[in-house]
Design an enzyme around this catalytic site. Structure first.
Site, mmCIF file in Angstrom:
data_model
loop_
_atom_site.group_PDB
_atom_site.id
_atom_site.type_symbol
_atom_site.label_atom_id
_atom_site.label_comp_id
_atom_site.label_asym_id
_atom_site.label_seq_id
_atom_site.Cartn_x
_atom_site.Cartn_y
_atom_site.Cartn_z
ATOM 1 N N ASP A 19 0.783 -1.207 -0.065
ATOM 2 C CA ASP A 19 -0.164 -0.029 0.129
ATOM 3 C C ASP A 19 1.079 1.267 -0.117
ATOM 4 O O ASP A 19 1.614 1.634 1.052
ATOM 5 C CB ASP A 19 -0.998 0.072 1.233
ATOM 6 C CG ASP A 19 -1.596 1.285 1.394
ATOM 7 O OD1 ASP A 19 -1.789 1.983 0.397
ATOM 8 O OD2 ASP A 19 -2.140 1.572 2.731
ATOM 9 N N ASP A 23 -3.657 4.136 2.735
ATOM 10 C CA ASP A 23 -5.276 3.920 2.971
ATOM 11 C C ASP A 23 -5.663 2.409 3.606
ATOM 12 O O ASP A 23 -6.667 2.078 3.634
ATOM 13 C CB ASP A 23 -5.956 4.205 1.719
ATOM 14 C CG ASP A 23 -5.917 3.297 0.530
ATOM 15 O OD1 ASP A 23 -5.117 2.290 0.825
ATOM 16 O OD2 ASP A 23 -6.572 3.488 -0.526
ATOM 17 N N ASP A 27 -1.874 -1.130 -3.830
ATOM 18 C CA ASP A 27 -2.148 -0.407 -4.845
ATOM 19 C C ASP A 27 -1.247 -0.566 -5.936
ATOM 20 O O ASP A 27 -0.134 -1.335 -5.674
ATOM 21 C CB ASP A 27 -2.447 1.155 -4.431
ATOM 22 C CG ASP A 27 -1.417 1.469 -3.370
ATOM 23 O OD1 ASP A 27 -0.351 1.190 -3.778
ATOM 24 O OD2 ASP A 27 -1.872 2.310 -2.805
ATOM 25 N N ASP A 199 -10.554 -15.391 -15.819
ATOM 26 C CA ASP A 199 -11.201 -15.890 -14.777
ATOM 27 C C ASP A 199 -12.352 -17.032 -15.031
ATOM 28 O O ASP A 199 -12.930 -16.567 -16.111
ATOM 29 C CB ASP A 199 -11.954 -14.732 -13.934
ATOM 30 C CG ASP A 199 -12.500 -15.021 -12.985
ATOM 31 O OD1 ASP A 199 -11.877 -15.415 -11.786
ATOM 32 O OD2 ASP A 199 -13.732 -15.006 -12.632
ATOM 33 N N GLU A 266 -8.455 -20.277 -16.097
ATOM 34 C CA GLU A 266 -8.592 -20.676 -14.760
ATOM 35 C C GLU A 266 -9.754 -21.658 -15.051
ATOM 36 O O GLU A 266 -10.953 -21.383 -15.450
ATOM 37 C CB GLU A 266 -9.363 -19.652 -13.984
ATOM 38 C CG GLU A 266 -9.390 -20.262 -12.638
ATOM 39 C CD GLU A 266 -10.476 -19.570 -11.517
ATOM 40 O OE1 GLU A 266 -10.605 -19.822 -10.334
ATOM 41 O OE2 GLU A 266 -11.185 -18.810 -12.055
HETATM 42 C C1 NOJ Z 1 -12.355 -16.982 -9.776
HETATM 43 C C2 NOJ Z 1 -11.578 -16.060 -8.921
HETATM 44 O O1 NOJ Z 1 -10.228 -16.598 -8.806
HETATM 45 C C3 NOJ Z 1 -12.323 -15.701 -7.387
HETATM 46 O O2 NOJ Z 1 -11.587 -15.168 -6.829
HETATM 47 C C4 NOJ Z 1 -13.603 -15.329 -7.822
HETATM 48 O O3 NOJ Z 1 -14.305 -14.889 -6.846
HETATM 49 C C5 NOJ Z 1 -14.395 -15.945 -8.791
HETATM 50 N N1 NOJ Z 1 -13.640 -16.539 -9.998
HETATM 51 C C6 NOJ Z 1 -15.665 -15.130 -9.328
HETATM 52 O O4 NOJ Z 1 -14.933 -14.288 -10.315
#
Ligand code: NOJ
Length: 532
Positions: A19, A23, A27, A199, A266
């Site tokens: 940070d 705050d 960041d 994601d 992912e």
């Molecule tokens: C996988 C991400 O790694 C996780 O952190 C997130 O909550 C979910 N996808 C939803 O986007």
């Protein structure tokens, strides 16, 4: 070899890395400031930075309300540029997190979509009428608990949300959605990124008939217990084969960037064959579908060796494996296996064939930080007790000062009981620290072609020991022996010199043939190497 094959990726969870403005939340300026740590102290090749885009932060940034900006909490687009320059200036590549499956419910696209059934953006999300008898259109569940459908009173339909109800799923069957998201990809390519982590990549395509899922056959060994969500076999709500055509088009876009850009997905799919399909039939989809198989592996040499063999067999010819032992969604490595075994696991991660991803703080041996009830903030844990992820998301301790050198303010999550001792400054000074083990392994991996690029072959080993050889033409071969037990073992090793040991106390020792391995000890031996 490409950089993303030979290199090591480090995941930054930006809220908790550093940070710079006091705050209490990390960041982008903080990341820029610590580029020398990443490049020189630690020695990684790339960072993947979890979302920093404008967001209501219901899911701490995985609920995006503007894909082409920076949330004020994390800085500005100019801070992004400075971060990229700081990283690139140190030779560290930058991978950003793209969240294609869902937006925030406060994204202008969704606000338009829910404004009326006639809005041009209505079909950008997955809307459906109630089932014939009333109620949700089918039995699909949200990963974060409860049904995946939310009733919208104003327009009289349900919308789909595979995660929080404030994370509506986009409809990737509408070509305008793909075009808009590919524009987002172009925006970040133009801003100089070196890759994308996608994601929940396989969620973007669902069954077009939206059939209900059948019940699950039973718990699957070696996977996360997702509680109520695990009651179904998730046949229809994600991973429809049409997803592959999207990734082929995405890959063409990335391949046209004029520089090597990596795509990482992912993909939580346990079956190795089904997982490997995400490389593409012609290796024309994702470069690295994340391989999560080790995350829930019991600490057993045979089981782990079997997983490595399965993955080695499943990766298509010309494809490149990858390995993950931790991230911002999973209990900390050092908590899952304990501190001594976590060091052996680090040696495994950094000596297998394929790209390793290290989660920030694992290099310090950080354990899960207990978050007292009432102070939990992760929406998953709040909705499904036991599945909270706060404990692995606590701030990085950099030094022994107030706020652990993470912040001059009040950290958004506690630093935890290890922070006074397990911080970067202290571990740099301690020759046997986890940090110095990671540094040694990263340097060795970078220096040795056998380790960053060579082949993998399993070797015979006594019970409880995993042993493998990594070899590349024209380079010294490396043999790795990992004792998964708390008892001594004797392993047969080729003649050579120890290049790394988990205890940081055997480098330079000559070995040949029967070699003692201490409890929870791992060795990397470079064949034929001269002692130091
Ligand atoms: C996988 C991400 O790694 C996780 O952190 C997130 O909550 C979910 N996808 C939803 O986007």
């Amino acid at each position: 070899m490409e950089w993303w094959q030979a290199g090591v990726i480090y995941q930054i969870y930006p809220r908790s890395f550093r940070d710079a403005d006091g705050d209490g939340v990390g960041d982008l300026a903080g990341i820029a400031e610590r580029a020398p740590y990443l490049a020189d102290t630690l020695g990684v090749d790339a960072v993947w930075v979890s979302p920093f885009y404008p967001s209501p932060m219901d899911d701490f940034g995985y609920d995006v309300s503007d894909y082409c900006g920076v949330d004020p909490l994390f800085g500005t687009l100019e801070d992004f540029d400075r971060m990229r320059e700081a990283l690139h200036g140190c030779g560290v590549r930058l991978i950003v997190d793209l969240v294609p499956n869902h937006t925030s419910d406060r994204h202008p696209w969704f606000l338009a979509s829910r404004s009326s059934r006639d809005d041009p953006r209505r079909d950008w999300y997955v809307w459906a009428d109630p089932a014939p008898g009333g109620g949700p259109p089918n039995n699909w569940l949200a990963v974060f608990g409860g049904p995946a459908w939310e009733w919208d009173e104003a327009t009289g339909q349900y919308y789909l949300h595979s995660f929080l109800r404030s994370q509506p799923d986009l409809n990737w069957r509408n070509p305008e959605v793909e075009a808009a998201m590919f524009d987002v990809v172009r925006f970040w390519l133009d801003r100089g990124v070196d890759g994308f982590r996608l994601d929940v990549a396989h969620f973007i395509m669902k069954d077009p008939q939206m059939r209900s899922n059948p019940p699950a056959a039973g718990p699957v060994a070696g996977t996360k217990d997702l509680k109520g969500y695990a009651a179904q076999e998730h046949l229809y709500d994600k991973g429809h084969p049409d997803v592959h055509a999207v990734f082929r088009r995405l890959r063409r876009l990335l391949d046209g960037a004029g520089r090597p850009v990596v795509s990482i997905g992912e993909i939580h799919i346990d079956d190795p064959e089904a997982w490997a399909a995400y490389y593409g039939e012609r290796l024309d989809e994702l470069h690295l579908p994340f391989n999560f198989r080790l995350l829930y592996a019991p600490w057993d040499a045979d089981v782990v060796g079997g997983i490595v063999d399965d993955i080695e067999a499943a990766v298509p010819p010309g494809g490149w494996p990858n390995w993950v032992l931790g991230n911002h969604d999973e209990p900390r490595l050092a908590t899952r296996y304990g501190p001594a075994r976590a060091r052996v696991a680090a040696m495994l991660l950094l000596t297998l064939r394929g790209t390793p991803t290290i989660y920030q703080g694992d290099e310090l041996g950080l354990e899960e930080v207990p978050i007292p009830p009432g102070l939990e903030v992760d929406p998953w844990g709040l909705q499904v007790p036991g599945l909270g992820r706060d404990g692995c998301r606590t701030p990085m301790p950099w030094d022994g000062g107030p706020g652990g050198g993470f912040t001059s303010g009040r950290p958004w999550l506690p630093l935890g009981p290890q922070a006074p001792t397990h911080h970067v400054a202290a571990e740099e000074e301690d020759p046997a620290s986890a940090l110095n083990l990671y540094r040694a392994l990263l340097r060795l991996r970078r220096a040795e072609p056998s380790l960053h690029g060579g082949g993998y072959a399993r070797r015979d080993a006594p019970d409880g020991v995993l042993c493998y050889r990594r070899a590349a033409p024209g380079a010294a071969a490396a043999t790795v022996a990992l004792n998964f037990t708390a008892a001594p073992r004797v392993v047969d090793l080729p003649a050579g010199a120890v290049a790394a040991s988990t205890g940081m106390d055997r480098a330079g020792e000559r070995v040949a043939g029967a070699t003692a391995l201490g409890p929870d000890e791992g060795l990397v031996v470079l064949e034929g190497a001269q002692p130091e």
